[in-house]
Design an enzyme around this catalytic site. Structure first.
Site, short mmCIF file in Angstrom:
data_model
loop_
_atom_site.label_atom_id
_atom_site.label_comp_id
_atom_site.label_asym_id
_atom_site.label_seq_id
_atom_site.Cartn_x
_atom_site.Cartn_y
_atom_site.Cartn_z
N CYS A 84 37.21 -13.59 4.90
CA CYS A 84 38.77 -13.45 5.33
C CYS A 84 38.85 -13.47 6.87
O CYS A 84 38.49 -14.60 7.51
CB CYS A 84 39.36 -12.16 4.76
SG CYS A 84 41.00 -12.26 4.61
N HIS A 182 37.81 -11.40 -0.30
CA HIS A 182 36.81 -10.05 0.11
C HIS A 182 35.84 -9.83 -1.17
O HIS A 182 36.47 -9.04 -1.95
CB HIS A 182 37.79 -8.91 0.15
CG HIS A 182 38.53 -8.94 1.38
ND1 HIS A 182 38.39 -8.01 2.46
CD2 HIS A 182 39.87 -9.51 1.94
CE1 HIS A 182 39.05 -8.12 3.73
NE2 HIS A 182 40.06 -9.25 3.09
N GLU A 184 33.38 -7.67 -1.03
CA GLU A 184 33.04 -6.46 -0.87
C GLU A 184 33.92 -5.38 -1.67
O GLU A 184 33.74 -4.17 -1.88
CB GLU A 184 32.96 -6.02 0.66
CG GLU A 184 34.22 -5.64 1.35
CD GLU A 184 35.01 -6.97 1.77
OE1 GLU A 184 34.66 -8.21 1.18
OE2 GLU A 184 35.94 -6.88 2.43
N1 GLN Z 1 45.46 -12.00 8.11
C1 GLN Z 1 44.13 -11.36 8.83
C2 GLN Z 1 43.73 -12.35 10.18
O1 GLN Z 1 44.54 -13.17 10.56
C3 GLN Z 1 43.13 -11.36 7.97
C4 GLN Z 1 43.11 -10.52 6.72
C5 GLN Z 1 41.97 -9.95 6.26
O2 GLN Z 1 40.83 -9.98 6.65
N2 GLN Z 1 42.13 -9.38 4.77
O3 GLN Z 1 43.03 -11.81 10.74
#
Ligand code: GLN
Length: 199
Positions: A84, A182, A184
């Site tokens: 992410c 994610h 995890e």
């Molecule tokens: N939207 C977040 C970002 O731009 C990422 C979100 C996440 O890691 N769950 O960093």
């Protein structure tokens, strides 16, 4: 990699984000872990995870503690998984990003991502995704997408391991692994195990 490297701890970038859940996943797989907050702590690690969190904050902290160059050097040698916000940090570039957000990816994985590509927190969702090459049986992976980025371009050296709605959500370039979701946040350890297999 020599067999001695398997004894080395898995590194977790612990500047910001949900690294504790990754730590629990690797512990469940019998691996020691070590947090990384400054350049010297990258020494002697088997691999590194850049967790989800907030890429604006992560950018600021990486530059504040002088980790940008050391992280790039580390990734040239050893496996790195970005999940992410961690994938955003691995990416080559950002699509439609307002410069004032100040997110500066490390430019390691040849893909372009759009931050918050599905919308805001309320647009977060779960989806079962088929991931190529997952160890063992178990069917699709239960992926949790939270303010997830969208991968809008992949370079020729990038292998797409999973798609959702036709778009890449898991990509690999050599020993670099990027997930828009994610892994995890579920009890399913297959992606953590697959990452260890890259090491
Ligand atoms: N939207 C977040 C970002 O731009 C990422 C979100 C996440 O890691 N769950 O960093």
């Amino acid at each position: 990699m020599d067999s001695g490297a398997r004894e080395l701890p898995v590194g977790l970038l612990t500047l910001q984000g949900d690294y504790a859940k990754h730590e629990a996943a690797f512990r469940a797989l019998g691996c020691a872990t070590r947090g990384v907050r400054r350049p010297g702590e990258l020494e002697g690690l088997r691999c590194l995870v850049i967790p989800g969190g907030e890429s604006t904050t992560m950018t600021r902290l990486i530059d504040r503690v002088g980790l940008r160059g050391p992280l790039r050097d580390f990734a040239a040698q050893r496996p790195v998984m970005g999940t992410c916000a961690g994938l955003i940090m691995l990416a080559a570039g950002l699509a439609d990003e307002a410069p004032e957000h100040g997110v500066r990816p490390l430019g390691l994985l040849d893909c372009t991502v759009r931050r918050n590509g599905y919308g805001t927190q309320v647009d977060s969702f779960d989806a079962a995704v088929e991931v190529d090459g997952l160890p063992g049986a178990g069917g699709p992976f239960p992926a949790v997408f939270i303010r997830a980025p969208r991968i809008v371009r992949t370079g020729p050296g990038v292998e797409v391991l999973a798609r959702h709605g036709g778009e890449p959500v898991a990509v690999r370039q050599g020993h670099l692994l990027g997930l828009t979701f994610h892994p995890e946040l579920t009890d399913d350890l297959r992606l953590h195990r697959a990452f260890l297999d890259l090491c």
